[in-house]
Scaffold this active site. Structure first.
Site, PDB file in Angstrom:
ATOM      1  N   HIS A 225       0.808  -1.222   0.000  1.00  0.00           N
ATOM      2  CA  HIS A 225       0.000   0.000   0.000  1.00  0.00           C
ATOM      3  C   HIS A 225       0.842   1.274   0.000  1.00  0.00           C
ATOM      4  CE1 HIS A 225      -3.588   2.391   0.230  1.00  0.00           C
ATOM      5  NE2 HIS A 225      -2.979   3.116   1.147  1.00  0.00           N
ATOM      6  N   TYR A 229       1.758   5.289  -2.527  1.00  0.00           N
ATOM      7  CA  TYR A 229       2.116   6.668  -2.191  1.00  0.00           C
ATOM      8  C   TYR A 229       3.540   7.008  -2.602  1.00  0.00           C
ATOM      9  CZ  TYR A 229      -2.389   6.956  -0.142  1.00  0.00           C
ATOM     10  OH  TYR A 229      -3.748   6.967  -0.005  1.00  0.00           O
ATOM     11  N   HIS A 376      -9.431   0.573 -11.005  1.00  0.00           N
ATOM     12  CA  HIS A 376      -8.981   1.578 -10.030  1.00  0.00           C
ATOM     13  C   HIS A 376      -7.477   1.777 -10.132  1.00  0.00           C
ATOM     14  CE1 HIS A 376      -8.235   3.625  -6.244  1.00  0.00           C
ATOM     15  NE2 HIS A 376      -7.401   2.650  -5.903  1.00  0.00           N
ATOM     16  N   PHE A 377      -6.746   0.683 -10.219  1.00  0.00           N
ATOM     17  CA  PHE A 377      -5.294   0.737 -10.317  1.00  0.00           C
ATOM     18  C   PHE A 377      -4.854   1.523 -11.554  1.00  0.00           C
ATOM     19  CE2 PHE A 377      -1.104  -1.168 -11.174  1.00  0.00           C
ATOM     20  CZ  PHE A 377      -0.534  -1.116  -9.905  1.00  0.00           C
ATOM     21  N   HIS A 378      -5.594   1.347 -12.648  1.00  0.00           N
ATOM     22  CA  HIS A 378      -5.225   2.060 -13.878  1.00  0.00           C
ATOM     23  C   HIS A 378      -5.604   3.537 -13.834  1.00  0.00           C
ATOM     24  CE1 HIS A 378      -4.484  -1.961 -15.506  1.00  0.00           C
ATOM     25  NE2 HIS A 378      -3.809  -1.361 -16.463  1.00  0.00           N
ATOM     26  N   ARG A 441     -10.614 -10.532 -12.016  1.00  0.00           N
ATOM     27  CA  ARG A 441      -9.313 -10.093 -12.538  1.00  0.00           C
ATOM     28  C   ARG A 441      -8.358 -11.283 -12.536  1.00  0.00           C
ATOM     29  NH1 ARG A 441      -6.064  -7.155  -7.727  1.00  0.00           N
ATOM     30  NH2 ARG A 441      -7.163  -7.989  -5.923  1.00  0.00           N
ATOM     31  N   ARG A 442      -7.166 -11.052 -13.089  1.00  0.00           N
ATOM     32  CA  ARG A 442      -6.125 -12.084 -13.165  1.00  0.00           C
ATOM     33  C   ARG A 442      -6.576 -13.332 -13.929  1.00  0.00           C
ATOM     34  NH1 ARG A 442      -5.771 -11.546  -7.286  1.00  0.00           N
ATOM     35  NH2 ARG A 442      -4.225  -9.998  -6.671  1.00  0.00           N
TER      36      ARG A 442
END
Length: 551
Positions: A225, A229, A376-378, A441-442
């Protein structure tokens, strides 16, 4: 070295080190983008991979090259530029350690990519046990981490020398932010380093038969996580301290910017359990505690939004904007140095909202392990962060190479930004939507024996492939611009746009530079959030697992 005089142009020796990091970063970006394009085409059922190449092999390459290699090399290069620009050219010791760190990281990168290409490390971006890769893959990751530590220590040494030569003075904002970012990285990577050195390497060599899966995943997410950041804070550096100069304004508040970075350090590390909400073996109390700490990170994010838009509005008002949103039209939308990071800022609004969904226990039950999470990650790293990094590259690369960002390159850079935003709208939008329908996913292309639900996902996966194709065109355009700015653009001097603090801003409290205090609080929070759960995972360990190779 004279630490009392800071040139507006980064020293040529320092520039070579920074450009070396950028060269590896953009090479990894291109290779990772190729893997990503092939992934989307396979996932939609429009392409069958040749020569025995596996979908999950591509998925591993895409995640590692973009999520770890591109970002880490670019960030360390950028932070070195920030340090060099604000504290003076690097001390010979700092420069030497910077090169040692770069070579160590590069060696690890080459070894890791070879293992992935040989199909000996198809364990996905998170390398979750009990999937087991070649031990040389884990050694490669260790080299990347250790190399980044060496590069970080070179920055800390330079910062220490500046502080020693300027006793009693507040350090430059850009340097403070760079050191805070590297400090977060150094503390966060301890988790994955411990996991790789003491669990994965002995296990993959066969020195031990089994691995404690729960402990390995907990140590990964202790790192995983704050990694987000580590990606975001360099973008925040650009937004806080560089964009104001580009738009002709002033930094709204030096103290607010520093406080935001302090809060990110405090609340971004002890929160890994919110990635493990569906993981058995962790007490609900500790999950709840870390979810609460996760939501604390919203505070510095909102502080950042307030500071940035205050800067935009004040700058617009100075130029004569009268209506409520008249300042918005005053922004330099045709300036690629502003346009790309600004699009990243705007995309971060829905990205941040999606992060709140992911971290909420009840809502997480709906989206966990679906394509929503990938979408979200993208939006975060692949849009907000990537677009800001591209915007930085548009002025920093010519600054380092002694060339100019021409009007033609400005137009192509703006076109690249638009293509990226459009491509991500299709791809990430489809991922979010089909994730709500339950698409996992995956997973490679499958109709699950023509199940009606799975057949309903296919159109969205085609939309993902369309978006991925547009994104790849944007990558090709980006590579053309960067090559031009590196070797073919006209000779000249491109500004390093370093913002100045507004003259009427409040004086920065010195406590914000009390490194012992903030590091101490960070360690205390980490110990409070992790000590008892990890002791429990070791004392009451579930049955260990042997390694599995499913490819």
């Amino acid at each position: 070295m004279n630490l009392n005089k800071v040139s507006e142009i980064i020293d040529k020796r320092d520039a070579k080190l920074i450009l070396a990091h950028f060269f590896v970063a953009f090479t990894a970006l291109f290779l990772g983008a190729v893997a990503g394009l092939l992934q989307t085409l396979v996932r939609s059922g429009t392409l069958t991979l040749p020569a025995g190449i596996g979908y999950y092999q591509l998925l591993t390459a895409h995640g590692v090259l973009l999520g770890l290699i591109f970002t880490t090399f670019f960030i360390i290069g950028f932070l070195l530029a920030c340090i060099s620009r604000t504290t003076g050219k690097l001390n010979s010791g700092s420069l030497l350690s910077g090169w040692i760190g770069f070579m160590t990281m590069t060696a690890g990168t080459v070894l890791g990519v070879i293992m992935i290409l040989l199909n000996k490390a198809t364990v996905l971006y998170t390398f979750y046990a009990p999937l087991q890769a070649s031990p040389w893959y884990y050694i490669a990751l260790t080299l990347v981490i250790v190399g980044s530590w060496i590069g970080g220590f070179s920055m800390i040494r330079q910062y220490y020398l500046w502080k020693k030569a300027h006793k009693g003075e507040l350090s430059p904002l850009l340097s403070f932010m760079a050191i805070m970012t590297m400090l977060l990285w150094l503390i966060a990577t301890i988790g994955v380093a411990v996991s790789v050195l003491f669990q994965f390497i002995p296990w993959s060599f066969g020195w031990v038969e089994t691995i404690n899966i729960l402990l390995s995943r907990t140590l990964f997410w202790y790192f995983g996580h704050p990694l987000v950041y580590f990606w975001l804070l360099p973008a925040y550096i650009c937004w806080y301290a560089i964009i104001p100069k580009i738009i002709g304004g002033k930094i709204f508040s030096d103290s607010l910017a520093r406080m935001a970075f302090v809060l990110f350090l405090l609340f971004s590390i002890p929160v890994g359990f919110h990635h493990q909400l569906l993981e058995s073996g962790i007490s609900p109390f500790w999950k709840y505690l870390q979810v609460v700490l996760t939501f604390m990170v919203i505070v510095p994010s909102l502080m950042t939004a307030f500071s940035l838009f205050a800067t935009f509005e004040l700058s617009g008002r100075e130029r004569g904007a009268k209506s409520l949103f008249g300042w918005f039209r005053m922004l330099p939308w045709k300036d690629a140095r502003f346009f790309a990071p600004m699009m990243g800022m705007l995309i971060f609004i829905p990205a941040g909202a999606g992060g709140i969904v992911n971290a909420s226990n009840q809502l997480n039950q709906v989206v966990h392990n679906t394509l929503w999470v990938t979408g979200h990650f993208h939006l975060t790293v692949a849009s907000s962060v990537a677009l800001t990094f591209f915007g930085i590259g548009y002025w920093l690369v010519p600054h380092l190479t002694g060339r100019k960002l021409t009007a033609k390159m400005h137009k192509l850079a703006n076109l690249q930004t638009i293509l990226w935003a459009v491509g991500m709208f299709f791809m990430s939008g489809a991922m979010h939507t089909v994730g709500l329908f339950g698409a996992p996913r995956r997973t490679s292309y499958t109709t699950y024996n023509d199940h009606p639900d799975a057949l309903g996902w296919i159109p969205y996966e085609v939309a993902m492939a369309v978006g991925g194709s547009i994104l790849f065109i944007a990558i090709l355009l980006l590579m053309y611009v960067m090559i031009n700015l590196s070797w073919f653009a006209p000779k000249g001097v491109e500004e390093f746009p370093l913002g100045e603090v507004a003259p009427n801003a409040e004086k920065t409290p010195r406590i914000l530079e009390n490194w012992k205090l903030w590091i101490g609080i960070t360690i205390a929070l980490i110990l409070f959030a992790y000590t008892i759960p990890i002791i429990d995972m070791i004392q009451h360990a579930p049955p260990g697992s042997p390694g599995f190779k499913l490819w």
